[in-house]
Each structure stands twice: as C-alpha cells, then as structure tokens.
Scaffold this motif. Structure first.
Motif, PDB file in Angstrom:
ATOM      1  N   MET A   1      42.501  36.973  22.003  1.00 19.17           N
ATOM      2  CA  MET A   1      43.973  37.175  21.746  1.00 19.17           C
ATOM      3  C   MET A   1      44.322  38.449  22.398  1.00 19.17           C
ATOM      4  O   MET A   1      45.237  38.669  23.218  1.00 19.17           O
ATOM      5  CB  MET A   1      44.719  36.847  20.535  1.00 19.17           C
ATOM      6  CG  MET A   1      46.176  37.163  20.765  1.00 19.17           C
ATOM      7  SD  MET A   1      46.658  36.747  19.025  1.00 19.17           S
ATOM      8  CE  MET A   1      46.653  35.179  18.862  1.00 19.17           C
ATOM      9  N   ILE A   2      43.244  39.215  22.072  1.00 22.95           N
ATOM     10  CA  ILE A   2      43.321  40.897  22.611  1.00 22.95           C
ATOM     11  C   ILE A   2      43.388  40.749  24.215  1.00 22.95           C
ATOM     12  O   ILE A   2      44.077  41.293  24.956  1.00 22.95           O
ATOM     13  CB  ILE A   2      42.353  41.941  21.970  1.00 22.95           C
ATOM     14  CG1 ILE A   2      42.779  41.925  20.315  1.00 22.95           C
ATOM     15  CG2 ILE A   2      42.433  43.153  22.459  1.00 22.95           C
ATOM     16  CD1 ILE A   2      41.861  42.692  19.879  1.00 22.95           C
ATOM     17  N   ASN A   3      42.366  40.300  24.837  1.00 23.63           N
ATOM     18  CA  ASN A   3      42.119  40.100  26.243  1.00 23.63           C
ATOM     19  C   ASN A   3      43.258  39.244  26.688  1.00 23.63           C
ATOM     20  O   ASN A   3      43.489  39.500  27.913  1.00 23.63           O
ATOM     21  CB  ASN A   3      40.729  39.183  26.547  1.00 23.63           C
ATOM     22  CG  ASN A   3      39.663  40.281  26.526  1.00 23.63           C
ATOM     23  OD1 ASN A   3      39.714  41.473  26.515  1.00 23.63           O
ATOM     24  ND2 ASN A   3      38.429  39.949  26.491  1.00 23.63           N
ATOM     25  N   TRP A   4      43.787  38.067  26.146  1.00 23.21           N
ATOM     26  CA  TRP A   4      44.877  37.528  26.630  1.00 23.21           C
ATOM     27  C   TRP A   4      46.077  38.530  26.657  1.00 23.21           C
ATOM     28  O   TRP A   4      46.745  38.522  27.910  1.00 23.21           O
ATOM     29  CB  TRP A   4      45.220  36.300  25.711  1.00 23.21           C
ATOM     30  CG  TRP A   4      46.426  35.714  25.889  1.00 23.21           C
ATOM     31  CD1 TRP A   4      46.733  34.645  27.010  1.00 23.21           C
ATOM     32  CD2 TRP A   4      47.649  35.931  25.397  1.00 23.21           C
ATOM     33  NE1 TRP A   4      48.151  34.290  27.149  1.00 23.21           N
ATOM     34  CE2 TRP A   4      48.742  34.968  26.064  1.00 23.21           C
ATOM     35  CE3 TRP A   4      48.121  36.676  24.429  1.00 23.21           C
ATOM     36  CZ2 TRP A   4      49.905  34.845  25.517  1.00 23.21           C
ATOM     37  CZ3 TRP A   4      49.607  36.667  23.928  1.00 23.21           C
ATOM     38  CH2 TRP A   4      50.315  35.713  24.464  1.00 23.21           C
ATOM     39  N   GLY A   5      46.492  39.326  25.685  1.00 23.61           N
ATOM     40  CA  GLY A   5      47.576  40.533  25.676  1.00 23.61           C
ATOM     41  C   GLY A   5      47.285  41.226  26.898  1.00 23.61           C
ATOM     42  O   GLY A   5      48.119  41.884  27.751  1.00 23.61           O
ATOM     43  N   LEU A   6      45.930  41.864  27.168  1.00 27.04           N
ATOM     44  CA  LEU A   6      45.679  42.656  28.159  1.00 27.04           C
ATOM     45  C   LEU A   6      46.123  41.949  29.688  1.00 27.04           C
ATOM     46  O   LEU A   6      46.196  42.794  30.516  1.00 27.04           O
ATOM     47  CB  LEU A   6      44.047  43.318  28.068  1.00 27.04           C
ATOM     48  CG  LEU A   6      43.841  44.121  26.725  1.00 27.04           C
ATOM     49  CD1 LEU A   6      42.506  44.635  26.710  1.00 27.04           C
ATOM     50  CD2 LEU A   6      44.962  45.379  26.856  1.00 27.04           C
ATOM     51  N   GLY A   7      45.467  40.839  29.782  1.00 28.23           N
ATOM     52  CA  GLY A   7      45.795  40.218  30.965  1.00 28.23           C
ATOM     53  C   GLY A   7      47.164  40.229  31.274  1.00 28.23           C
ATOM     54  O   GLY A   7      47.553  39.972  32.450  1.00 28.23           O
ATOM     55  N   LEU A   8      48.255  40.182  30.663  1.00 24.13           N
ATOM     56  CA  LEU A   8      49.552  40.138  30.667  1.00 24.13           C
ATOM     57  C   LEU A   8      50.031  41.171  31.439  1.00 24.13           C
ATOM     58  O   LEU A   8      51.020  41.315  32.077  1.00 24.13           O
ATOM     59  CB  LEU A   8      50.243  39.787  29.343  1.00 24.13           C
ATOM     60  CG  LEU A   8      50.079  38.273  28.553  1.00 24.13           C
ATOM     61  CD1 LEU A   8      51.143  38.505  27.323  1.00 24.13           C
ATOM     62  CD2 LEU A   8      50.606  37.310  29.814  1.00 24.13           C
ATOM     63  N   VAL A   9      49.314  42.387  30.962  1.00 27.72           N
ATOM     64  CA  VAL A   9      49.578  43.672  31.763  1.00 27.72           C
ATOM     65  C   VAL A   9      48.849  43.873  32.998  1.00 27.72           C
ATOM     66  O   VAL A   9      48.517  44.998  33.713  1.00 27.72           O
ATOM     67  CB  VAL A   9      49.797  44.964  30.898  1.00 27.72           C
ATOM     68  CG1 VAL A   9      50.741  44.517  29.865  1.00 27.72           C
ATOM     69  CG2 VAL A   9      48.321  45.002  30.209  1.00 27.72           C
ATOM     70  N   GLY A  10      47.831  42.879  33.331  1.00 28.20           N
ATOM     71  CA  GLY A  10      47.072  43.055  34.701  1.00 28.20           C
ATOM     72  C   GLY A  10      45.652  43.682  34.400  1.00 28.20           C
ATOM     73  O   GLY A  10      45.142  44.011  35.408  1.00 28.20           O
TER      74      GLY A  10
ATOM     75  N   ASP B   1      41.853  43.147  33.321  1.00 30.03           N
ATOM     76  CA  ASP B   1      40.886  42.093  33.518  1.00 30.03           C
ATOM     77  C   ASP B   1      40.042  41.981  31.865  1.00 30.03           C
ATOM     78  O   ASP B   1      40.321  43.128  31.073  1.00 30.03           O
ATOM     79  CB  ASP B   1      39.790  42.303  34.370  1.00 30.03           C
ATOM     80  CG  ASP B   1      40.059  42.391  35.739  1.00 30.03           C
ATOM     81  OD1 ASP B   1      41.357  41.530  35.973  1.00 30.03           O
ATOM     82  OD2 ASP B   1      39.610  42.630  36.721  1.00 30.03           O
ATOM     83  N   ASN B   2      39.527  40.847  31.584  1.00 34.77           N
ATOM     84  CA  ASN B   2      38.921  40.518  30.657  1.00 34.77           C
ATOM     85  C   ASN B   2      37.660  41.767  29.980  1.00 34.77           C
ATOM     86  O   ASN B   2      36.960  42.046  31.032  1.00 34.77           O
ATOM     87  CB  ASN B   2      38.398  39.312  30.428  1.00 34.77           C
ATOM     88  CG  ASN B   2      39.447  38.230  30.386  1.00 34.77           C
ATOM     89  OD1 ASN B   2      40.533  38.489  30.128  1.00 34.77           O
ATOM     90  ND2 ASN B   2      38.696  37.001  30.441  1.00 34.77           N
TER      91      ASN B   2
END
Length: 329
Positions: free
Chosen positions: A167-176, A178-179
């Motif tokens: 979920m943390i990488n998913w949230g970071l992906g929302l702001v552009g 990368d994983n």
C-alpha cells in the motif's frame, strides 16, 4: 439455684494441674517478644525470597554461565564439551566485519526509531494533558499497538512495504514515485524496521509522559500564564524542565530496547541474516545466526556479553547525566 460445678477459690489450682513455675511465667513473655522480633525482622525477606530464587535460576545463572561459555569453544551439536580459548571469541569479534556491520545497523536503527518515537510521544502526551472530549478512549487507544504482538505487527508492515503490491508504494505511485524495494535497500529497510518500532512503542511512552505531566503542579502554569507565557512557552519552560528525569528514563529504556532489537528485523525479512547483504542485521540477529545457524555457542555467548557490557555503559551514562541534572537543580 446453685450450679453443680464449684469454682476454685482464687489462688488455688484445680486438682491434677500443677501450677506453673515462676521461671516459666517469666520466660513466656520473653519468648513471645523474641518471636515477634524475629518475625518483624525476617518476614520481609521471606516474602521477597521467591523473586530472588527465580532471578537466580533464570537470570543470574544464565548470565554467569553465558560468560563462562564465552571463554570456550562450544558447538551446538555438543554443548557439554567445552574447549578453553580465553578471550579469543572476543578478539575475533573485533576482527569480524559482520559484527561491526551489525553494531552499526543497531545504532542506526536505534536512532531512527528512538528520536521520532520520543518526540511524537512527547507531543501526543502534551495534547492529551489538556481536557479533551473522549480522552479516556484516546489513552486506551495509545496502548493498543503495545498490546499487539510483534509478529502480527511486523507481518502487517511487511505487506504494507511490499515492493509490487504494498500500500505504501501504491500511495507513492499516486504522486509519481516509482516502486521502492524497501527490503533490499539499506536505508529503506532500516527505515521500514524503525517504523515498526515507532508504531509499537510511541503510545507506551506517551502514557509515561502523560503521567509525569499530570504530576507537574498547576501553580507553575498559572505563574507562567500571569507572566504572559503562551501554551508553547509554557511547554518549553515549564513542562520540559519538569519532565527531564522522565525523558532521561525513556531515552535509556528505548536505547536498551534498540540494543536488544530482534523480533522486528527477523520477521520483516524472514531471515537471520537481515537481508541479502546484511543491511539490517542487528546484534540480536547476529547472535542468533552465530549460535543457532553456525552452531558456535561460544561466539554467540561473546556477542551476548558484548551487548551486556554495552547496556552497562548506557546505564553509567544515564547515572552520570542524572547526577549532573540533580546538581544543576
């Protein structure tokens, strides 16, 4: 009507009962007094004796036996056979790069987890110290992470920090962004392990600070308010100085806990090596690896005693700082 039983006259003993001798009359109060003195003197020791018995069996004896084993070459396959090596196990630690890596990781994770944890706990305690609606609920909620088992908490955080589906990488992906491969990076893995410690222990320290804040006299805050100090100034100049002994206590306890950190890094990666490059292997994990995977109980005992000596140093530093604070006050 007269009773059939006749009462003996004063000073006359009933038949068959010899009168006590004068020496018995004198010794009886003396014996009772002696028993009372013995009871008052030795009863407290009898009450606390079970603690010392269990401490000697499960605390002192393992400590001394580990110190003795650290001076020998001992294999887990044959723990009863010991070969004397003196200080060789300790000198090998000084030459072992993995030991210094584990010591550095322990220090880094300890700082990354202790400093934010105590700062957050201090701020939360300051908020709970004011009259809030539902304050009892918030105080109970603070203890919920502490009551959660380390296994459950670490497994949840492992899923949160997952590289592909976390979920943390998913949230970071929302702001552009990368994983991030949290587990295999050095700083990222240590940050992830530190966050688990922060989540589990912040509430516990919050309640300690809250109890200390409630013991601060209201007269100090009233005097500061009359002098024109706002809440932030009252916090800096009244609350913080009053909490110095408590803050020092939590710093020492948190440092000791960080030195003994074991469950979180072990369950986070599922390996005693602390990652493929030992990037988050702590002293606890290194001890576990040496003793139960490399079967070198002598080396593991030397690591355990090294950690014990580090804790003694931490205790001495705490004593010196506390002594200096007492002199300044």
């Amino acid at each position: 009507m007269t009773s059939s039983r006749t009462e003996p006259l004063p000073g006359v003993r009933e038949a068959g009962r010899p009168a006590p001798a004068d020496g018995d009359r004198e010794r009886s109060p003396e014996r009772r007094g002696r028993r009372h003195r013995w009871d008052a003197r030795w009863s407290p020791y009898a009450f606390i004796a079970p603690f010392f018995v269990f401490f000697a069996a499960f605390g002192l004896f393992p400590l001394l036996y580990t110190g003795w084993a650290s001076l020998h070459k001992v294999s887990l396959h044959d723990p009863t056979h010991m070969e004397w090596v003196g200080m060789r196990n300790f000198s090998r630690l000084l030459e072992d790069d993995f030991f210094w890596n584990a010591l550095q990781n322990t220090f880094t994770i300890g700082v990354m987890s202790t400093v934010p944890q105590l700062l957050m706990a201090l701020g939360l305690a300051h908020l709970l110290n004011y009259k809030l609606r539902g304050s009892t609920f918030f105080r109970v909620a603070m203890l919920t992470p502490y009551a959660t088992s380390v296994a459950a908490a670490t497994l949840v955080f492992t899923m949160l920090y997952g590289r592909d589906y976390g979920m943390i990488n998913w949230g970071l992906g929302l702001v552009g962004i990368d994983n991030i491969d949290w587990e295999n990076g050095t700083w990222t893995s240590q940050l992830a392990v530190s966050s688990i410690v922060i989540w589990r222990w912040t509430g516990y320290n919050t309640l300690i600070y809250l109890a200390a804040m409630q013991a601060v006299p209201d007269d100090l805050y009233e005097s500061a308010a009359l002098d024109g100090a706002n809440r932030w100034q009252q916090f800096l100049h009244v609350t913080i100085p009053s909490l110095r002994p408590t803050i020092l206590f939590t710093v020492v306890v948190s440092t000791i806990g960080a030195t003994q950190l074991f469950g979180e890094p072990l369950l986070f990666g599922g390996s005693q090596t602390g990652g493929g490059s030992h990037q988050y292997q702590t002293l606890g994990l290194y001890l576990y690896e040496q003793g139960w995977f490399d079967f070198q109980l002598g080396r593991a005992s030397a690591i355990a005693w090294t950690m014990f000596l580090l804790l003694i140093v931490i205790g001495l530093v705490n004593w010196l700082i506390a002594r200096r604070l007492n002199k300044t006050h």
